[in-house]
Design an enzyme around this catalytic site. Structure first.
Site, PDB file in Angstrom:
ATOM      1  N   ASP A   1      59.000  36.770 -30.756  1.00 35.77           N
ATOM      2  CA  ASP A   1      57.822  36.237 -31.726  1.00 35.77           C
ATOM      3  C   ASP A   1      58.023  35.592 -32.344  1.00 35.77           C
ATOM      4  O   ASP A   1      58.777  33.792 -32.186  1.00 35.77           O
ATOM      5  CB  ASP A   1      56.875  38.205 -32.723  1.00 35.77           C
ATOM      6  CG  ASP A   1      58.108  38.442 -33.301  1.00 35.77           C
ATOM      7  OD1 ASP A   1      59.180  37.035 -33.848  1.00 35.77           O
ATOM      8  OD2 ASP A   1      58.650  39.471 -33.812  1.00 35.77           O
TER       9      ASP A   1
ATOM     10  N   SER B   1      66.848  41.565 -39.314  1.00 33.12           N
ATOM     11  CA  SER B   1      65.725  42.018 -38.586  1.00 33.12           C
ATOM     12  C   SER B   1      66.659  41.122 -37.257  1.00 33.12           C
ATOM     13  O   SER B   1      66.936  42.102 -36.073  1.00 33.12           O
ATOM     14  CB  SER B   1      64.516  41.332 -38.946  1.00 33.12           C
ATOM     15  OG  SER B   1      64.663  39.708 -38.712  1.00 33.12           O
TER      16      SER B   1
ATOM     17  N   HIS C   1      61.931  35.451 -33.953  1.00 34.58           N
ATOM     18  CA  HIS C   1      62.722  36.909 -33.795  1.00 34.58           C
ATOM     19  C   HIS C   1      62.810  35.897 -32.446  1.00 34.58           C
ATOM     20  O   HIS C   1      62.420  35.985 -31.371  1.00 34.58           O
ATOM     21  CB  HIS C   1      62.844  38.014 -33.626  1.00 34.58           C
ATOM     22  CG  HIS C   1      62.227  38.377 -35.219  1.00 34.58           C
ATOM     23  ND1 HIS C   1      61.282  38.956 -35.963  1.00 34.58           N
ATOM     24  CD2 HIS C   1      63.209  38.429 -35.987  1.00 34.58           C
ATOM     25  CE1 HIS C   1      61.035  39.393 -36.587  1.00 34.58           C
ATOM     26  NE2 HIS C   1      62.826  39.357 -37.267  1.00 34.58           N
TER      27      HIS C   1
END
Ligand SMILES: *[C@@H]1O[C@H](CO)[C@@H](O)[C@H](O)[C@H]1NC(C)=O
Ligand SMILES: *[C@@H]1O[C@H](CO)[C@@H](O)[C@H](O)[C@H]1NC(C)=O
Ligand SMILES: *[C@@H]1O[C@H](CO)[C@@H](O)[C@H](O)[C@H]1NC(C)=O
Ligand SMILES: *[C@@H]1O[C@H](CO)[C@@H](O)[C@H](O)[C@H]1NC(C)=O
Ligand SMILES: *[C@@H]1O[C@H](CO)[C@@H](O)[C@H](O)[C@H]1NC(C)=O
Length: 345
Positions: A310, A32, A313
């Site tokens: 978030d 990610s 991340h």
């Protein structure tokens, strides 16, 4: 002294070196931290970020599938090395392989060097298979000689390992260092096979990001009294990034022409966590966009000052800092040479 240099680098604007591209293509592999939209095309079981407020600071406020408020590090690197745009997500291909000629992004959120806790994501082995498809497509379009030259001069960028460590941490007895050493060695050996496979396909210039302060991400801090960092997990990350750094040193002494930049994210973050304000961060613990970070969430306004976007991340501000230090930073954080040095060799 060191921190003055860092501050200088932070104020440095990332502009392309010249209008001419200085590398032919950029191929991106990872999780990610580098995904630019591959997971949008995967099943509902794969992690997704293609809904607001992801991308709130991206041009057009677009939720592209990047797991942050704006750009990720590979976007800045693509810009600096003179590419017209960040390489497209492999799965987004709608125009044959023409879109692939300046590079492709294979990264998939939730993936790892080995299988992770996530299912239905594209792990690194499969990302390399996808690269083979792309290389075969290049051969049909521009011929073998141009393809071979392009591959040997392109950057192969990796941002992976965190999800392997989360999975490992769940199964590990923190007091058993023998087991920890064995497990880290097994992940590192697999990573070695993967990098060696790309080398055998002609890749020569590698950019590899090390893992960072995994114990300090908001979802992990919840497990610790006082919302503090989980030191055992940070230590596991330190252990793995040490092993990755040694692996790259050994590959470059054993494989002729193998050149690399190791972006030592852990070392970059040591002074940031010790002295956040000096780096412009006022909030190191809370996420700007609390889970589930959807349209119903209330997100922070001063996103430049938040470390976390978030609950897993970082913000674009962190990705930009990591990119700048890997591009221009001193050997302590970008070794043995930074990307600027790598593309000029
Ligand atoms: C290009 O290389 C492939 C193997 O990589 C080979 O099978 C093919 O015949 C070559 N094509 C030409 C036109 O040389
Ligand atoms: C630690 O792990 C090793 C390797 O798996 C195992 O042989 C050993 O019994 C473990 N030691 C303890 C104290 O659990
Ligand atoms: C971190 O690892 C080092 C080296 O293995 C060890 O000496 C240290 O005690 C560890 N720290 C924590 C908090 O586990
Ligand atoms: C990582 O490497 C540093 C520097 O070589 C060393 O001081 C530290 O103990 C290592 N830590 C772990 C956990 O391997
Ligand atoms: C937002 O909240 C409403 C009411 O609680 C709920 O019905 C809806 O599904 C939520 N939307 C999202 C995107 O979470």
């Amino acid at each position: 002294m060191a921190s003055l240099l860092f501050l200088f680098l932070l104020s440095y604007v990332i502009n392309p070196l010249s209008v001419e591209a200085i590398i032919p293509s950029l191929y991106v592999f990872g999780d990610s931290t580098a995904d630019v939209g591959n997971n949008n095309y995967l099943s509902d079981k794969a992690p997704k970020a293609n809904f607001p407020y992801y991308g709130i600071d991206f041009p057009g406020r677009t939720a592209t599938g990047r797991f942050t408020n704006g750009f990720v590090s590979v976007d800045y690197i693509a810009r600096f090395v003179g590419l017209p745009r960040s390489p497209p997500a492999f799965l987004s291909n709608t125009n044959g392989g023409l879109k692939w000629l300046r590079g492709v992004n294979f990264a998939s959120a939730g993936s790892g060097i080995s299988k992770t806790l996530w299912i239905d994501v594209i792990d690194i082995d499969e990302q390399i298979k996808n690269f083979k498809l792309v290389a075969a497509d290049h051969r049909t379009r521009v011929g073998n000689r141009t393809t071979d030259r392009t591959i040997s001069k392109s950057l192969f960028c990796f941002s992976t390992g965190s999800n392997d460590l989360f999975a490992l941490f769940q199964s590990l007895d923190p007091t058993n260092k023998t087991l920890e050493n064995q497990m880290i060695e097994s992940i590192t050996n697999k990573f070695q096979d993967q990098l060696t496979m790309l080398y055998s396909l002609g890749a020569r210039r590698f950019v590899v990001f090390g893992t960072g302060f995994l114990g300090c991400i908001p979802e992990i801090r919840k497990l610790v009294p006082g919302n503090n960092c989980l030191e055992d997990l940070n230590n596991l990350s330190l252990h793995f990034k040490n092993a990755t750094k040694s692996l790259l040193q050994s590959l470059s002494s054993n494989l002729p022409g193998f050149k690399y930049t190791f972006g030592d994210v852990y070392e970059m973050l040591v002074p940031v966590f010790a002295n956040p304000l000096q780096y412009g961060f006022r909030e190191m613990k809370a996420p700007c966009c609390p889970p589930p970070c959807t349209l119903n969430s209330t997100y922070c306004r001063n996103r430049q000052e938040y470390y976390n976007w978030d609950s897993f991340h970082p913000t674009e501000a962190v990705y930009r800092m990591v990119a700048k230090l890997t591009l221009f930073g001193p050997p302590r954080v970008a070794n043995p040479i930074n990307i600027l040095g790598l593309v000029n060799t």
